[in-house]
Write a protein that holds these residues in place. Structure first.
Motif, PDB file in Angstrom:
ATOM      1  N   MET A   1      13.622  -5.951   6.895  1.00 20.06           N
ATOM      2  CA  MET A   1      12.731  -5.503   5.824  1.00 20.06           C
ATOM      3  C   MET A   1      12.557  -6.645   4.833  1.00 20.06           C
ATOM      4  SD  MET A   1      13.268  -2.184   3.421  1.00 20.06           S
ATOM      5  CE  MET A   1      12.504  -2.074   1.823  1.00 20.06           C
ATOM      6  N   THR A   2      11.295  -6.893   4.449  1.00 20.09           N
ATOM      7  CA  THR A   2      10.998  -7.988   3.521  1.00 20.09           C
ATOM      8  C   THR A   2      10.069  -7.501   2.409  1.00 20.09           C
ATOM      9  OG1 THR A   2       9.187  -8.697   4.965  1.00 20.09           O
ATOM     10  CG2 THR A   2      11.312  -9.828   5.257  1.00 20.09           C
ATOM     11  N   VAL A   3       9.758  -8.382   1.486  1.00 22.12           N
ATOM     12  CA  VAL A   3       8.909  -8.059   0.335  1.00 22.12           C
ATOM     13  C   VAL A   3       7.612  -7.350   0.740  1.00 22.12           C
ATOM     14  CG1 VAL A   3       7.513  -9.095  -1.517  1.00 22.12           C
ATOM     15  CG2 VAL A   3       9.893  -9.806  -1.202  1.00 22.12           C
ATOM     16  N   PRO A   4       6.879  -7.826   1.764  1.00 21.59           N
ATOM     17  CA  PRO A   4       5.633  -7.122   2.087  1.00 21.59           C
ATOM     18  C   PRO A   4       5.836  -5.674   2.520  1.00 21.59           C
ATOM     19  CG  PRO A   4       6.044  -8.859   3.705  1.00 21.59           C
ATOM     20  CD  PRO A   4       7.030  -9.030   2.589  1.00 21.59           C
ATOM     21  N   ASP A   5       7.008  -5.340   3.033  1.00 18.31           N
ATOM     22  CA  ASP A   5       7.282  -3.944   3.378  1.00 18.31           C
ATOM     23  C   ASP A   5       7.307  -3.075   2.130  1.00 18.31           C
ATOM     24  OD1 ASP A   5       7.757  -3.852   6.335  1.00 18.31           O
ATOM     25  OD2 ASP A   5       9.276  -5.344   5.810  1.00 18.31           O
ATOM     26  N   ILE A   6       7.894  -3.584   1.069  1.00 14.70           N
ATOM     27  CA  ILE A   6       7.944  -2.809  -0.173  1.00 14.70           C
ATOM     28  C   ILE A   6       6.540  -2.615  -0.726  1.00 14.70           C
ATOM     29  CG2 ILE A   6       8.703  -2.907  -2.590  1.00 14.70           C
ATOM     30  CD1 ILE A   6      11.400  -3.891  -1.556  1.00 14.70           C
ATOM     31  N   VAL A   7       5.729  -3.671  -0.692  1.00 18.90           N
ATOM     32  CA  VAL A   7       4.365  -3.570  -1.216  1.00 18.90           C
ATOM     33  C   VAL A   7       3.530  -2.624  -0.346  1.00 18.90           C
ATOM     34  CG1 VAL A   7       2.279  -4.853  -1.832  1.00 18.90           C
ATOM     35  CG2 VAL A   7       4.525  -5.876  -2.254  1.00 18.90           C
ATOM     36  N   LEU A   8       3.627  -2.763   0.976  1.00 21.08           N
ATOM     37  CA  LEU A   8       2.848  -1.904   1.868  1.00 21.08           C
ATOM     38  C   LEU A   8       3.268  -0.441   1.743  1.00 21.08           C
ATOM     39  CD1 LEU A   8       0.833  -1.305   4.120  1.00 21.08           C
ATOM     40  CD2 LEU A   8       2.585  -2.029   5.778  1.00 21.08           C
ATOM     41  N   ALA A   9       4.566  -0.166   1.771  1.00 20.29           N
ATOM     42  CA  ALA A   9       5.012   1.223   1.670  1.00 20.29           C
ATOM     43  C   ALA A   9       4.611   1.828   0.334  1.00 20.29           C
ATOM     44  CB  ALA A   9       6.521   1.313   1.877  1.00 20.29           C
ATOM     45  N   HIS A  10       4.664   1.030  -0.726  1.00 20.09           N
ATOM     46  CA  HIS A  10       4.213   1.557  -2.024  1.00 20.09           C
ATOM     47  C   HIS A  10       2.718   1.865  -1.974  1.00 20.09           C
ATOM     48  CE1 HIS A  10       2.557   1.209  -6.144  1.00 20.09           C
ATOM     49  NE2 HIS A  10       3.448   2.173  -6.296  1.00 20.09           N
ATOM     50  N   CYS A  11       1.928   1.010  -1.344  1.00 19.60           N
ATOM     51  CA  CYS A  11       0.484   1.274  -1.230  1.00 19.60           C
ATOM     52  C   CYS A  11       0.223   2.551  -0.430  1.00 19.60           C
ATOM     53  CB  CYS A  11      -0.237   0.087  -0.600  1.00 19.60           C
ATOM     54  SG  CYS A  11      -0.474  -1.306  -1.726  1.00 19.60           S
ATOM     55  N   LEU A  12       0.980   2.777   0.626  1.00 22.03           N
ATOM     56  CA  LEU A  12       0.812   3.998   1.415  1.00 22.03           C
ATOM     57  C   LEU A  12       1.193   5.225   0.586  1.00 22.03           C
ATOM     58  CD1 LEU A  12       2.210   2.725   4.837  1.00 22.03           C
ATOM     59  CD2 LEU A  12      -0.199   3.091   4.210  1.00 22.03           C
ATOM     60  N   HIS A  13       2.235   5.103  -0.205  1.00 21.94           N
ATOM     61  CA  HIS A  13       2.663   6.177  -1.112  1.00 21.94           C
ATOM     62  C   HIS A  13       1.565   6.452  -2.145  1.00 21.94           C
ATOM     63  CE1 HIS A  13       5.457   8.571  -3.481  1.00 21.94           C
ATOM     64  NE2 HIS A  13       5.309   7.761  -4.523  1.00 21.94           N
ATOM     65  N   TRP A  14       1.067   5.406  -2.770  1.00 22.41           N
ATOM     66  CA  TRP A  14       0.007   5.485  -3.774  1.00 22.41           C
ATOM     67  C   TRP A  14      -1.246   6.111  -3.175  1.00 22.41           C
ATOM     68  CZ3 TRP A  14      -1.764   0.315  -6.495  1.00 22.41           C
ATOM     69  CH2 TRP A  14      -2.712   0.582  -7.487  1.00 22.41           C
ATOM     70  N   ALA A  15      -1.592   5.683  -1.954  1.00 21.37           N
ATOM     71  CA  ALA A  15      -2.789   6.201  -1.284  1.00 21.37           C
ATOM     72  C   ALA A  15      -2.712   7.714  -1.106  1.00 21.37           C
ATOM     73  CB  ALA A  15      -2.979   5.513   0.062  1.00 21.37           C
ATOM     74  N   GLY A  16      -1.548   8.207  -0.730  1.00 17.09           N
ATOM     75  CA  GLY A  16      -1.376   9.648  -0.569  1.00 17.09           C
ATOM     76  C   GLY A  16      -1.584  10.394  -1.876  1.00 17.09           C
ATOM     77  N   LEU A  17      -1.083   9.838  -2.958  1.00 16.22           N
ATOM     78  CA  LEU A  17      -1.242  10.462  -4.276  1.00 16.22           C
ATOM     79  C   LEU A  17      -2.688  10.405  -4.759  1.00 16.22           C
ATOM     80  CD1 LEU A  17       1.938   9.004  -6.029  1.00 16.22           C
ATOM     81  CD2 LEU A  17       1.637  11.321  -5.118  1.00 16.22           C
ATOM     82  N   ALA A  18      -3.418   9.364  -4.334  1.00 14.54           N
ATOM     83  CA  ALA A  18      -4.783   9.149  -4.804  1.00 14.54           C
ATOM     84  C   ALA A  18      -5.844   9.790  -3.912  1.00 14.54           C
ATOM     85  CB  ALA A  18      -5.061   7.645  -4.921  1.00 14.54           C
ATOM     86  N   GLY A  19      -5.434  10.471  -2.851  1.00 13.48           N
ATOM     87  CA  GLY A  19      -6.399  11.116  -1.968  1.00 13.48           C
ATOM     88  C   GLY A  19      -7.131  10.146  -1.058  1.00 13.48           C
ATOM     89  N   PHE A  20      -6.508   9.018  -0.744  1.00 14.64           N
ATOM     90  CA  PHE A  20      -7.095   8.039   0.174  1.00 14.64           C
ATOM     91  C   PHE A  20      -6.766   8.450   1.609  1.00 14.64           C
ATOM     92  CE2 PHE A  20      -8.513   5.605  -3.199  1.00 14.64           C
ATOM     93  CZ  PHE A  20      -9.030   4.373  -2.802  1.00 14.64           C
ATOM     94  N   PRO A  21      -7.454   7.862   2.604  1.00 18.93           N
ATOM     95  CA  PRO A  21      -7.194   8.244   3.996  1.00 18.93           C
ATOM     96  C   PRO A  21      -5.729   8.050   4.365  1.00 18.93           C
ATOM     97  CG  PRO A  21      -9.177   6.906   3.858  1.00 18.93           C
ATOM     98  CD  PRO A  21      -8.540   6.875   2.501  1.00 18.93           C
ATOM     99  N   PRO A  22      -5.189   8.968   5.165  1.00 19.60           N
ATOM    100  CA  PRO A  22      -3.796   8.841   5.596  1.00 19.60           C
ATOM    101  C   PRO A  22      -3.657   7.755   6.658  1.00 19.60           C
ATOM    102  CG  PRO A  22      -4.800  10.720   6.660  1.00 19.60           C
ATOM    103  CD  PRO A  22      -5.835  10.170   5.705  1.00 19.60           C
ATOM    104  N   PRO A  23      -2.432   7.227   6.807  1.00 18.22           N
ATOM    105  CA  PRO A  23      -2.229   6.219   7.845  1.00 18.22           C
ATOM    106  C   PRO A  23      -2.310   6.848   9.228  1.00 18.22           C
ATOM    107  CG  PRO A  23      -0.144   6.807   6.833  1.00 18.22           C
ATOM    108  CD  PRO A  23      -1.219   7.519   6.061  1.00 18.22           C
ATOM    109  N   GLY A  24      -2.659   6.050  10.209  1.00 16.88           N
ATOM    110  CA  GLY A  24      -2.655   6.517  11.596  1.00 16.88           C
ATOM    111  C   GLY A  24      -1.236   6.636  12.107  1.00 16.88           C
ATOM    112  N   PRO A  25      -1.084   6.887  13.414  1.00 10.00           N
ATOM    113  CA  PRO A  25       0.253   7.129  13.969  1.00 10.00           C
ATOM    114  C   PRO A  25       1.246   5.981  13.758  1.00 10.00           C
ATOM    115  CG  PRO A  25      -1.450   7.670  15.578  1.00 10.00           C
ATOM    116  CD  PRO A  25      -2.146   7.052  14.408  1.00 10.00           C
ATOM    117  N   VAL A  26       0.814   4.742  13.972  1.00 11.50           N
ATOM    118  CA  VAL A  26       1.749   3.615  13.867  1.00 11.50           C
ATOM    119  C   VAL A  26       2.213   3.444  12.426  1.00 11.50           C
ATOM    120  CG1 VAL A  26       2.004   1.117  14.132  1.00 11.50           C
ATOM    121  CG2 VAL A  26       0.821   2.435  15.895  1.00 11.50           C
TER     122      VAL A  26
END
Length: 195
Positions: A149-174
C-alpha cells in the motif's frame, strides 16, 4: 506531537488515515475551511493543515508524501523508478478523479450561489466514470502498485469514499473489490468515525 486541523469529512481524511496507519500520535482539531482555527495558521484557509514544531504544512498530498518519507512506509524511496511510478499514479488520481469531485463540490456548496452551474455536474460524473474504468486497469495486486500500500492508494480510496457520498458513479467490480479491501483496514474504520 502533530496537530491536524480539518474535518474528517474533507481531504483531511487522507492525512488522518495515514497517521492512523502509521500509529503516529496526533491531535485533531476538526475545523472547517476558513474557520478562525485555520485562518490563524494558514492565510489560504484551506484544510488540511498539519502543525509540526510550529510550522504549518498544507496540501493533503504533500503532507501524505512527507509523512510517508519520514516513516519510510507507504512509499518507495525518492529517486527510484518505483517512486516515479508511485508519484505518477498519485497525480493521475488527483487529475482524473479528485479534480472532478472537487469541481462538483465547488458547484454544489462552495461557490456563491450565483456562480454555481449545476449542469456541469453531469459532465463531471461522466468524466469520473471514464476515469474509474481506466483506473480499474491499473490495479496490480491487492494495491495499486502490487503488494504494498502506498500514497496513491490513500488518495484513490478517499476519492472512492468521497464519490459515494457525493452521488457519483460507483466503482466497477475491480475497483469495488479494491475499495472493499481498503475500507476493511482498521485504520480506515477509525478514521471514518472522526468528526
Amino acid at each position: 506531537m502533530l496537530t491536524v486541523i480539518g474535518t474528517g469529512k474533507s481531504r483531511a481524511f487522507r492525512v488522518l488515515w495515514m497517521l492512523e496507519e502509521l500509529g503516529t500520535p496526533y491531535t485533531h482539531i476538526p475545523a472547517r475551511p476558513r474557520s478562525a482555527e485555520v485562518m490563524a495558521v494558514s492565510p489560504v484557509g484551506k484544510i488540511p493543515v498539519v502543525l509540526v514544531d510550529g510550522e504549518a504544512l498544507t496540501d493533503s498530498t504533500a503532507i501524505l508524501t512527507w509523512l510517508a518519507d519520514q516513516a519510510g512506509r507507504f512509499t518507495y524511496a525518492a529517486g527510484t523508478m518505483a517512486r516515479v511510478r508511485q508519484d505518477g499514479l498519485t497525480q493521475r488520481v488527483l487529475d482524473e478523479m479528485d479534480a472532478s469531485l472537487w469541481m462538483a463540490a465547488r458547484h454544489s456548496f462552495i461557490l456563491p450561489p450565483e456562480r454555481r452551474v449545476a449542469a456541469v455536474k453531469d459532465s463531471l460524473k461522466w468524466e469520473f466514470e471514464a476515469a474509474l474504468a481506466r483506473m480499474g486497469g491499473q490495479i496490480a495486486g491487492p494495491y495499486l502498485m502490487g503488494d504494498a500500500m502506498t500514497v496513491p492508494d490513500i488518495v484513490l480510496a478517499h476519492c472512492l469514499h468521497w464519490a459515494g457520498l457525493a452521488g457519483f458513479p460507483p466503482p466497477g467490480p475491480v475497483l469495488g473489490d479494491y475499495f472493499g479491501r481498503m475500507q476493511a483496514r482498521p485504520a480506515f474504520g477509525r478514521t471514518a468515525m472522526l468528526p
